[in-house]
Design an enzyme around this catalytic site. Structure first.
Site, PDB file in Angstrom:
ATOM      1  N   ASN A 141       0.816  -1.222   0.000  1.00  0.00           N
ATOM      2  CA  ASN A 141       0.000   0.000   0.000  1.00  0.00           C
ATOM      3  C   ASN A 141       0.851   1.274   0.000  1.00  0.00           C
ATOM      4  O   ASN A 141       0.314   2.369   0.056  1.00  0.00           O
ATOM      5  CB  ASN A 141      -0.979   0.001   1.186  1.00  0.00           C
ATOM      6  CG  ASN A 141      -0.281  -0.038   2.530  1.00  0.00           C
ATOM      7  OD1 ASN A 141       0.937  -0.005   2.621  1.00  0.00           O
ATOM      8  ND2 ASN A 141      -1.061  -0.107   3.593  1.00  0.00           N
ATOM      9  N   LYS A 142       2.167   1.156  -0.092  1.00  0.00           N
ATOM     10  CA  LYS A 142       3.004   2.361  -0.136  1.00  0.00           C
ATOM     11  C   LYS A 142       3.111   2.866  -1.586  1.00  0.00           C
ATOM     12  O   LYS A 142       2.726   2.170  -2.513  1.00  0.00           O
ATOM     13  CB  LYS A 142       4.395   2.067   0.438  1.00  0.00           C
ATOM     14  CG  LYS A 142       4.380   1.310   1.758  1.00  0.00           C
ATOM     15  CD  LYS A 142       3.806   2.083   2.939  1.00  0.00           C
ATOM     16  CE  LYS A 142       3.916   1.237   4.199  1.00  0.00           C
ATOM     17  NZ  LYS A 142       3.391   1.840   5.398  1.00  0.00           N
ATOM     18  N   HIS A 143       3.717   4.049  -1.742  1.00  0.00           N
ATOM     19  CA  HIS A 143       3.739   4.637  -3.096  1.00  0.00           C
ATOM     20  C   HIS A 143       4.546   3.803  -4.072  1.00  0.00           C
ATOM     21  O   HIS A 143       4.286   3.833  -5.271  1.00  0.00           O
ATOM     22  CB  HIS A 143       4.272   6.062  -3.066  1.00  0.00           C
ATOM     23  CG  HIS A 143       3.336   7.021  -2.399  1.00  0.00           C
ATOM     24  ND1 HIS A 143       3.276   7.158  -1.039  1.00  0.00           N
ATOM     25  CD2 HIS A 143       2.415   7.865  -2.906  1.00  0.00           C
ATOM     26  CE1 HIS A 143       2.350   8.062  -0.741  1.00  0.00           C
ATOM     27  NE2 HIS A 143       1.818   8.501  -1.850  1.00  0.00           N
TER      28      HIS A 143
END
Ligand SMILES: *Cc1c(COP(=O)(O)O)cnc(C)c1O
Length: 372
Positions: A181-183
């Site tokens: 879910n991180k960039h």
């Protein structure tokens, strides 16, 4: 149809680079993508050294130990963050000392730091929360004035800047996560960045069981196996190629939600910008206003039944049963953070989100708010 809270974006060079790993047989941490990823990532964030590790939590563990924090040393950090931050401090035998959050940016209130500094304080751990950076200049001034180290948890900040300086370049040691879910993601993964050659060397050693250059399998110190694989690093290189595009997409998601939800009086939405940055919306968070007669858990249940995936906000460190059992934070209160933990949650805002679903999600949010 259920709208999941996060879906990653993997249609760049990921398959190509992964295929190459398999065809060449380079799958362990010895493969060439690991150093390539470390160098490219450090360069992108304006740092000299990158040390790839297996996730963002252990990046913090290694950072705390590399700085030489010891039993009884105090580290000032936000009450509102993920457990990994306080866990790293506690596991090293040091003591986490908390400050409350700002109600508008959701970041640590830096004006509360100085009052918490004691002769035992050794470091400040800043954590940029949900898309806006912490106001770093006052933190860096305090660190300078009192001779403290700064640990920067930039796990939610890939591609963000503070007054034009990259997040991840602002601490003596800075850490990232590459959870899906991180960039940018490597499945599981993390990175430590620093400009200090000795700190970098310490982290490299801690990541690799503290093997010594002389006789292998003879150890002066205990480390961990925190290594990232070549397969993960290959994904990281492919993802990093698209970071600017991903940040732009997150901002587009944020601006569409903002346009549709900013009229809701009973709902606090993320600030679009501060004098030092523009939000990159790691997640699009919502905090229920005091007039809403139910809390975040109830809102999330109702949205789930309506087919919208959500996640609750973090739970405060001083309210964690695990720390209370250790006798930490007795009788402490951080009202802003406590309110966010009870009344905050986030809606689907992953990079793979179909933007055409945002109006539907917003209608459902408004509907559950009207059904009090
Ligand atoms: C995600 C995250 C972490 C932990 O990263 P993992 O890779 O999941 O271990 C640490 N700090 C913050 C602020 C995070 O958002």
């Amino acid at each position: 149809m259920f709208i999941p809270v996060n879906e990653p974006c993997l249609e760049g060079n990921e398959i190509k680079y992964l295929t190459e790993c398999i065809q060449t047989g380079w799958i362990s941490s010895e493969g060439p993508y690991v150093t390539q990823f470390e160098q490219l990532f450090a360069q992108r964030m304006g740092r000299k050294y990158g040390i790839a590790v297996s996730n963002g939590s252990v990046a913090l563990d290694a950072a705390v130990v590399a700085l030489g924090l010891e039993k009884g040393d105090e580290v000032i950090m936000p009450a509102f963050t993920i457990i990994s931050c306080a866990a790293a401090i506690v596991r090293a035998g040091a003591v986490p000392v908390l400050v409350d959050s700002e109600p508008d940016t959701w970041n640590m209130d830096v004006s509360q730091i100085e009052a918490k500094i004691t002769p035992r304080t050794r470091a400040i751990m800043v954590v940029h929360i949900y898309g806006l950076p912490v106001d770093m200049d006052p933190v860096l001034e305090l660190a300078h004035k009192y001779g403290l180290k700064v640990i920067e948890d930039a796990a939610e900040m890939h591609g963000q800047t503070y007054k034009g300086r990259p997040c991840g370049s602002l601490g003596d040691i800075s850490t990232f996560s590459f959870y899906p879910n991180k960039h940018i993601t490597t499945g599981e993964g993390g990175m430590i960045l620093t400009d200090d050659e000795q700190l970098a060397e310490r982290c490299r050693s801690l990541r690799n069981l503290c093997f010594q250059p002389g006789r292998r399998f003879v150890h002066e110190e205990l480390g961990w196996n925190f290594r990232l694989t070549n397969l993960q690093a290959a994904m990281g290189v492919a993802q990093l190629e698209r970071l600017d595009e991903f940040v732009a997409r997150k901002r587009e998601i944020g601006s569409r939600y903002t346009a549709l939800l900013s009229g809701q009086k009973s709902l606090q939405i993320p600030m679009e910008s501060t004098p030092y940055s523009r939000n990159i919306y790691w997640v699009f968070g919502l905090v229920l206003g005091p007039e809403v007669p139910f809390d975040a858990m109830e809102a999330m249940k109702r949205l789930g039944e309506a087919g919208v995936g959500t996640r609750p906000f973090f739970w405060c460190m001083h309210e964690q049963p695990v720390f209370q059992k250790m006798g930490l934070f007795v009788g402490e209160h951080y009202p802003v953070a406590e309110n966010m933990a009870r009344r905050g949650f986030y809606v689907p805002s992953g990079l793979g989100l179909n933007l055409d679903l945002i109006p539907e999600i917003c209608s459902k949010v408004k509907l559950i708010l009207s059904q009090s």
